[in-house]
Design an enzyme around this catalytic site. Structure first.
Site, PDB file in Angstrom:
ATOM      1  N   ASP A 132       7.208  49.247   3.824  1.00 45.78           N
ATOM      2  CA  ASP A 132       7.885  50.164   4.758  1.00 45.78           C
ATOM      3  C   ASP A 132       7.056  51.419   4.953  1.00 45.78           C
ATOM      4  O   ASP A 132       6.924  51.943   6.059  1.00 45.78           O
ATOM      5  CB  ASP A 132       9.252  50.583   4.205  1.00 45.78           C
ATOM      6  N   TYR A 164       4.091  50.856   7.219  1.00 41.35           N
ATOM      7  CA  TYR A 164       4.540  50.741   8.610  1.00 41.35           C
ATOM      8  C   TYR A 164       4.833  52.133   9.185  1.00 41.35           C
ATOM      9  O   TYR A 164       4.411  52.464  10.292  1.00 41.35           O
ATOM     10  CB  TYR A 164       5.784  49.860   8.678  1.00 41.35           C
ATOM     11  N   ASP A 165       5.553  52.933   8.400  1.00 39.72           N
ATOM     12  CA  ASP A 165       5.895  54.280   8.872  1.00 39.72           C
ATOM     13  C   ASP A 165       4.638  55.089   9.168  1.00 39.72           C
ATOM     14  O   ASP A 165       4.585  55.873  10.118  1.00 39.72           O
ATOM     15  CB  ASP A 165       6.747  55.020   7.827  1.00 39.72           C
ATOM     16  N   SER A 171      28.599  29.086  32.638  1.00 44.26           N
ATOM     17  CA  SER A 171      29.326  29.051  31.367  1.00 44.26           C
ATOM     18  C   SER A 171      29.472  27.607  30.914  1.00 44.26           C
ATOM     19  O   SER A 171      29.054  26.685  31.615  1.00 44.26           O
ATOM     20  CB  SER A 171      30.669  29.744  31.499  1.00 44.26           C
ATOM     21  N   GLU A 174      23.082  23.661  18.171  1.00 42.58           N
ATOM     22  CA  GLU A 174      22.674  25.001  17.723  1.00 42.58           C
ATOM     23  C   GLU A 174      23.890  25.910  17.624  1.00 42.58           C
ATOM     24  O   GLU A 174      24.943  25.605  18.179  1.00 42.58           O
ATOM     25  CB  GLU A 174      21.622  25.576  18.686  1.00 42.58           C
ATOM     26  N   LYS A 226      26.695  28.590  18.260  1.00 47.85           N
ATOM     27  CA  LYS A 226      27.207  29.332  19.419  1.00 47.85           C
ATOM     28  C   LYS A 226      27.450  30.754  18.923  1.00 47.85           C
ATOM     29  O   LYS A 226      28.405  31.027  18.202  1.00 47.85           O
ATOM     30  CB  LYS A 226      28.505  28.706  19.922  1.00 47.85           C
ATOM     31  N   ASP A 253      28.483  34.510  18.661  1.00 50.39           N
ATOM     32  CA  ASP A 253      29.603  35.245  19.237  1.00 50.39           C
ATOM     33  C   ASP A 253      29.148  36.670  19.537  1.00 50.39           C
ATOM     34  O   ASP A 253      29.461  37.610  18.812  1.00 50.39           O
ATOM     35  CB  ASP A 253      30.771  35.236  18.251  1.00 50.39           C
ATOM     36  N   ARG A 255      25.700  39.488  31.487  1.00 48.37           N
ATOM     37  CA  ARG A 255      26.032  38.313  32.291  1.00 48.37           C
ATOM     38  C   ARG A 255      26.852  38.671  33.537  1.00 48.37           C
ATOM     39  O   ARG A 255      26.669  38.081  34.596  1.00 48.37           O
ATOM     40  CB  ARG A 255      26.811  37.325  31.417  1.00 48.37           C
ATOM     41  N   GLU A 299      21.569  35.902  23.353  1.00 50.14           N
ATOM     42  CA  GLU A 299      22.774  36.592  22.916  1.00 50.14           C
ATOM     43  C   GLU A 299      22.377  37.805  22.083  1.00 50.14           C
ATOM     44  O   GLU A 299      21.542  37.691  21.185  1.00 50.14           O
ATOM     45  CB  GLU A 299      23.572  35.600  22.055  1.00 50.14           C
ATOM     46  N   TYR A 305      18.008  31.389  23.683  1.00 50.77           N
ATOM     47  CA  TYR A 305      18.296  29.952  23.570  1.00 50.77           C
ATOM     48  C   TYR A 305      18.169  29.168  24.872  1.00 50.77           C
ATOM     49  O   TYR A 305      18.499  27.993  24.905  1.00 50.77           O
ATOM     50  CB  TYR A 305      19.675  29.738  22.961  1.00 50.77           C
ATOM     51  N   LYS A 351      33.907  24.304  19.541  1.00 51.20           N
ATOM     52  CA  LYS A 351      34.315  25.553  18.886  1.00 51.20           C
ATOM     53  C   LYS A 351      34.785  25.324  17.445  1.00 51.20           C
ATOM     54  O   LYS A 351      35.286  24.261  17.110  1.00 51.20           O
ATOM     55  CB  LYS A 351      35.473  26.194  19.679  1.00 51.20           C
ATOM     56  N   CYS A 383      56.810  60.232  -0.854  1.00 46.68           N
ATOM     57  CA  CYS A 383      56.137  59.023  -1.352  1.00 46.68           C
ATOM     58  C   CYS A 383      57.169  57.930  -1.639  1.00 46.68           C
ATOM     59  O   CYS A 383      58.156  58.181  -2.340  1.00 46.68           O
ATOM     60  CB  CYS A 383      55.351  59.364  -2.610  1.00 46.68           C
ATOM     61  N   CYS A 395      57.204  57.554  -5.719  1.00 49.94           N
ATOM     62  CA  CYS A 395      57.656  58.581  -6.668  1.00 49.94           C
ATOM     63  C   CYS A 395      58.482  59.691  -6.023  1.00 49.94           C
ATOM     64  O   CYS A 395      59.007  60.555  -6.721  1.00 49.94           O
ATOM     65  CB  CYS A 395      56.454  59.194  -7.382  1.00 49.94           C
ATOM     66  N   CYS A 435      50.053  60.981  -1.090  1.00 49.45           N
ATOM     67  CA  CYS A 435      51.131  61.378  -2.011  1.00 49.45           C
ATOM     68  C   CYS A 435      50.612  62.510  -2.886  1.00 49.45           C
ATOM     69  O   CYS A 435      49.537  62.403  -3.481  1.00 49.45           O
ATOM     70  CB  CYS A 435      51.533  60.171  -2.866  1.00 49.45           C
ATOM     71  N   CYS A 468      52.888  60.115 -10.149  1.00 50.63           N
ATOM     72  CA  CYS A 468      53.277  58.977  -9.305  1.00 50.63           C
ATOM     73  C   CYS A 468      52.810  57.704 -10.005  1.00 50.63           C
ATOM     74  O   CYS A 468      51.613  57.512 -10.223  1.00 50.63           O
ATOM     75  CB  CYS A 468      52.630  59.083  -7.931  1.00 50.63           C
TER      76      CYS A 468
HETATM   77  S1  IVH Z   1      23.767  27.816  26.453  1.00 48.54           S
HETATM   78  C1  IVH Z   1      24.172  26.704  30.835  1.00 48.54           C
HETATM   79  N1  IVH Z   1      23.561  28.312  23.906  1.00 48.54           N
HETATM   80  O1  IVH Z   1      28.478  30.933  24.865  1.00 48.54           O
HETATM   81  C2  IVH Z   1      24.192  26.892  29.378  1.00 48.54           C
HETATM   82  N2  IVH Z   1      25.192  29.526  25.149  1.00 48.54           N
HETATM   83  O2  IVH Z   1      30.072  29.844  27.902  1.00 48.54           O
HETATM   84  C3  IVH Z   1      24.034  28.278  29.003  1.00 48.54           C
HETATM   85  N3  IVH Z   1      26.423  31.195  23.820  1.00 48.54           N
HETATM   86  O3  IVH Z   1      28.787  33.227  27.062  1.00 48.54           O
HETATM   87  C4  IVH Z   1      24.577  28.665  27.719  1.00 48.54           C
HETATM   88  N4  IVH Z   1      25.391  30.809  21.916  1.00 48.54           N
HETATM   89  O4  IVH Z   1      26.404  33.282  26.268  1.00 48.54           O
HETATM   90  C5  IVH Z   1      24.223  28.617  25.035  1.00 48.54           C
HETATM   91  N5  IVH Z   1      23.224  28.685  21.632  1.00 48.54           N
HETATM   92  C6  IVH Z   1      23.871  28.986  22.771  1.00 48.54           C
HETATM   93  C7  IVH Z   1      24.866  29.973  22.840  1.00 48.54           C
HETATM   94  C8  IVH Z   1      25.524  30.213  24.056  1.00 48.54           C
HETATM   95  C9  IVH Z   1      26.314  31.537  22.533  1.00 48.54           C
HETATM   96  C10 IVH Z   1      27.400  31.805  24.749  1.00 48.54           C
HETATM   97  C11 IVH Z   1      26.949  32.027  26.131  1.00 48.54           C
HETATM   98  C12 IVH Z   1      28.219  31.963  26.941  1.00 48.54           C
HETATM   99  C13 IVH Z   1      29.122  31.144  26.098  1.00 48.54           C
HETATM  100  C14 IVH Z   1      29.380  29.789  26.718  1.00 48.54           C
END
Ligand code: IVH
Length: 694
Positions: free
Chosen positions: A53, A56-57, A102, A133, A135, A137, A156, A193, A245, A334, A429, A432, A445, A451
């Site tokens: 570190d 790098y700094d 989507s 792979e 998904k 969030d 998006r 993402e 992705y 999901k 409280c 007590c 409290c 208490c």
């Molecule tokens: S592929 C046309 N791969 O999940 C295909 N989407 O509706 C494009 N998401 O909001 C999406 N991880 O942003 C893909 N490994 C992944 C993903 C991914 C998360 C999200 C995407 C979208 C929602 C699917």
């Protein structure tokens, strides 16, 4: 690139900048930019840093210095541009290079099998090669590179156009501002993402609560807030990460024939792509991947809410095409939801050891992500009021990992006339009857140890593992002692308990009484760090207590320290300093300390005489060690100049593992951090000239 001296790990010996020699400065700045990019990629994308570190700094500071003296050398894609200085006026709308579609999604296995059936029928194929792979969030994003340079990022939005967040995204360190390949495409628009790793999310929320701000409900909201910040420096301060992705558009280079090869290609260009993806021969393997990922979901460093299954071959994808806005070649399988809706049966009040009275929701039991919950945190009164939560309401609750479930929001449609009156905090409280005072977001409290809830809580904490570790002094025993009046004013009462007194109590036989007295006796020889932690001063946990112990060396010295001295200690902020001062400022607490010292509890920290052979190196300890306790190993490491941290990251130098290590060992392996067992650890010490007598 190989003759760039800054690719070495440092430290570097820089000469003062010559303000009259621009050509040399230009050459040096170029080498620095190249090296910093390389180190950023090693650290943020590959999780395999090759520089300390400090080194790098040094490089970073040198580049800033050169750019300050010669502003004309500052390139638009300089790594120093990531700190984000400006304040933007708005987030202009931009059209995407290609629509961001989507996905069809479901948690039902049947729907996944139907997706596979349809695809196989359409392609007239027995089996299809898929890629599975995570998904993620997070927040979906389009990122555009022109001639290899990062030019734009957009959310998006409605799928066709979104908000331009170029400067905010530039601050994310895992995004390369310049692609790695010698011949990059003339245009490359990728989709990915943005997310906030859980460790960063929790740390940020703790800091927000301490500063009196509302915590974010989940990492996704925190990410969305960070990315849409107009103050770019504020966005830079949030711990964000990025995974790519998909390719939205590519000109000037031919895309590989499969999705799996495309991911590999993106990785070669320097983009961050998840490593744990699976090539699947048929849908069964994709479902297996889903089940494995869901089972280990709580160990992942970021939120994942399912698995995306994609047809691997691009020709097959093209043949399958789209149905309205969803591709027929991909499906999101999901995970069980982390959130459910249930009813609040009542709001209870819980009094903690520091007197804070917290509202708790008692719920109609509900299963959330595989676990049945019947209580959830409401945080504090302000949140109950702001979310307008009342008994009988339907609410959405969230449970993630081992964090206490909490109420996200009210989803009740009843008119107010059918609901009970708004929830109010009591003036006295509930345990007590002492007066309740308001301190910022908290109701406290004022009863102190009169208490029972506070007295019991304080003693349980005193006896807990990370404090004085007194075996046989759990919740039930503590309640017996306090209810019988044997322990009535403070923990010091514990040390004058007699065998005769204990034997009169219902729970105690001779063996239990003797064991407890022996455990109490043993606890007197505690360390200073544990003792400070045991006091239960607000915001002074295990780590801060250890820091204070090493700094002050004795309770007397800590008690004598003023706020300014305390704030001057590395890792001690104004809030901790204030709380420590306030705690020892109270006569009652000073008396407790005096009684403890008189009883022989007065540990000191010897200032280490050891050579600092591990100076600045970061260790994580996991699992059960056989020749010393984890605490002892930690103390030894600190004595030798190392820092012991609790979570493994790319910055960790070594992970010391014992028996039954947790996920930390696996994480270290995946990050390429050296993992040492006890023998290897001792060998390392010996190699550096330390002879351990263990
Ligand atoms: S592929 C046309 N791969 O999940 C295909 N989407 O509706 C494009 N998401 O909001 C999406 N991880 O942003 C893909 N490994 C992944 C993903 C991914 C998360 C999200 C995407 C979208 C929602 C699917």
């Amino acid at each position: 690139m190989s003759d760039n001296p800054y690719l070495e790990s440092g430290p570097y010996d820089f000469q003062p900048v010559d303000a009259t020699d621009e050509p040399s400065a230009r050459k040096e700045a170029e080498l620095l930019v190249e090296a910093i990019r390389h180190h950023d990629r090693q650290y943020y994308v590959l999780d395999a840093p090759t520089i300390s570190d400090g080194g790098y700094d040094q490089l970073y500071a040198r580049l800033r210095e050169l750019e300050e003296i010669y502003p004309q050398l500052r390139r638009s894609d300089s790594p120093t541009g990531r700190v984000g200085g400006g304040i933007l006026e708005s987030l202009p709308e931009v059209e995407h290079t290609a629509p961001m579609l989507s996905l069809d999604s479901s948690g039902d296995l049947e729907r996944v099998l139907e997706f596979d059936d349809r695809a196989r029928r359409s392609l007239e194929r027995e089996r299809i090669d898929y890629v599975a792979e995570p998904k993620f969030d997070g927040i979906s994003i389009e990122i555009v590179f022109e001639n290899g340079t990062y030019v734009r990022a957009a959310t998006r939005g409605d799928g066709y156009s979104g908000e331009q967040v170029t400067e905010q995204v530039r601050t994310i360190k895992s995004l390369p501002l310049c692609l790695a390949a010698a011949e990059s495409p003339t245009l490359l628009a990728v989709r990915g993402e943005i997310l906030m790793p859980l460790a960063g999310f929790h740390a940020m929320n703790r800091a927000r609560v301490e500063a009196g701000d509302e915590p974010f409900a989940n990492p996704r909201n925190a990410t969305a807030g960070a990315i849409r910040q107009l103050d770019v420096a504020a966005a830079a301060a949030r711990p964000l990460d990025l995974f790519l992705y998909d390719v939205l558009a590519c000109e000037g280079a031919e895309l590989p024939a499969t999705h799996s090869e495309t991911l590999e290609w993106l990785r070669e260009l320097g983009l961050k792509v998840e490593r744990d993806v699976a090539r699947c021969d048929g849908i069964e393997a994709a479902v297996e991947y889903h089940d494995r990922l869901e089972a280990t979901r709580d160990d992942l460093p970021y939120e994942v809410d399912g698995v995306v299954i994609k047809v691997d071959r691009r020709a097959d994808q093209d043949a399958l095409g789209f149905r309205s806005r969803n591709p027929r070649w991909a499906f999101a399988h999901k995970f069980a939801p982390r959130e459910e809706v249930t009813r609040i049966e009542d709001i209870a009040l819980q009094v903690g050891r520091t007197g804070i009275i917290a509202p708790v929701a008692l719920l109609a039991p509900v299963e959330v992500g595989g676990v049945t919950i019947s209580r959830a945190s409401l945080h504090n009164y302000d949140q109950v009021r702001d979310k307008d939560i009342r008994p009988g309401d339907s609410v959405r609750v969230h449970r993630a990992g081992d964090v206490i479930p909490y109420v996200v929001e009210r989803v009740d449609a009843r008119p107010d006339s059918e609901r009970p009156a708004p929830f109010e905090m009591p003036e006295t409280c509930p345990v007590c009857g002492s007066d309740v005072e308001r301190e910022g977001a908290y109701f406290v409290c004022t009863g102190g140890v009169s208490c029972p809830a506070q007295l019991n809580g304080a003693i349980e904490h005193w006896a807990s593992r990370s404090a004085l570790d007194i075996e046989g002094l759990g919740g039930k025993t503590v309640r017996q002692l306090t209810e019988a009046g044997l322990v009535s004013s403070s923990v010091a009462d514990l040390y004058v308990l007699t065998r005769k007194q204990l034997l009169e109590l219902e729970l105690f036989g001779e063996l239990k009484a003797d064991n407890l007295l022996a455990a109490l006796q043993k606890s007197k020889a505690t360390s200073l760090g544990r003792l400070i932690n045991a006091f239960g001063i607000r915001h002074v946990g295990e780590h801060v207590a250890e820091v204070l112990a090493n700094e002050f060396g004795s309770i007397a010295a800590l008690m004598a320290a003023d706020e300014e001295t305390l704030t001057g200690v590395h890792e001690v902020g104004p809030r901790v300093a204030h709380n420590v001062r306030e705690y020892f400022g109270q006569a009652r607490n000073r008396e407790i300390v005096e009684r403890l010292v008189a009883l022989g509890i007065d540990p000191q920290v010897e200032k280490s005489e050891e050579a600092q052979i591990l100076e600045g190196e970061k260790f994580v300890i996991t699992g059960t060690l056989s020749r010393m306790s984890r605490q002892e190993a930690g103390a030894l490491l600190s004595d030798l100049g190392a820092r012991v941290t609790s979570s493994v990251s790319g910055k960790t130098d070594f992970v010391l593992v014992g028996e039954n290590p947790g996920s930390k060992a696996a994480k270290a392996e995946s990050l390429g951090v050296p993992v040492l067992d006890e023998d290897e650890f001792l060998a390392l010490l010996a190699e550096r000239g330390y002879s351990a007598e263990v």
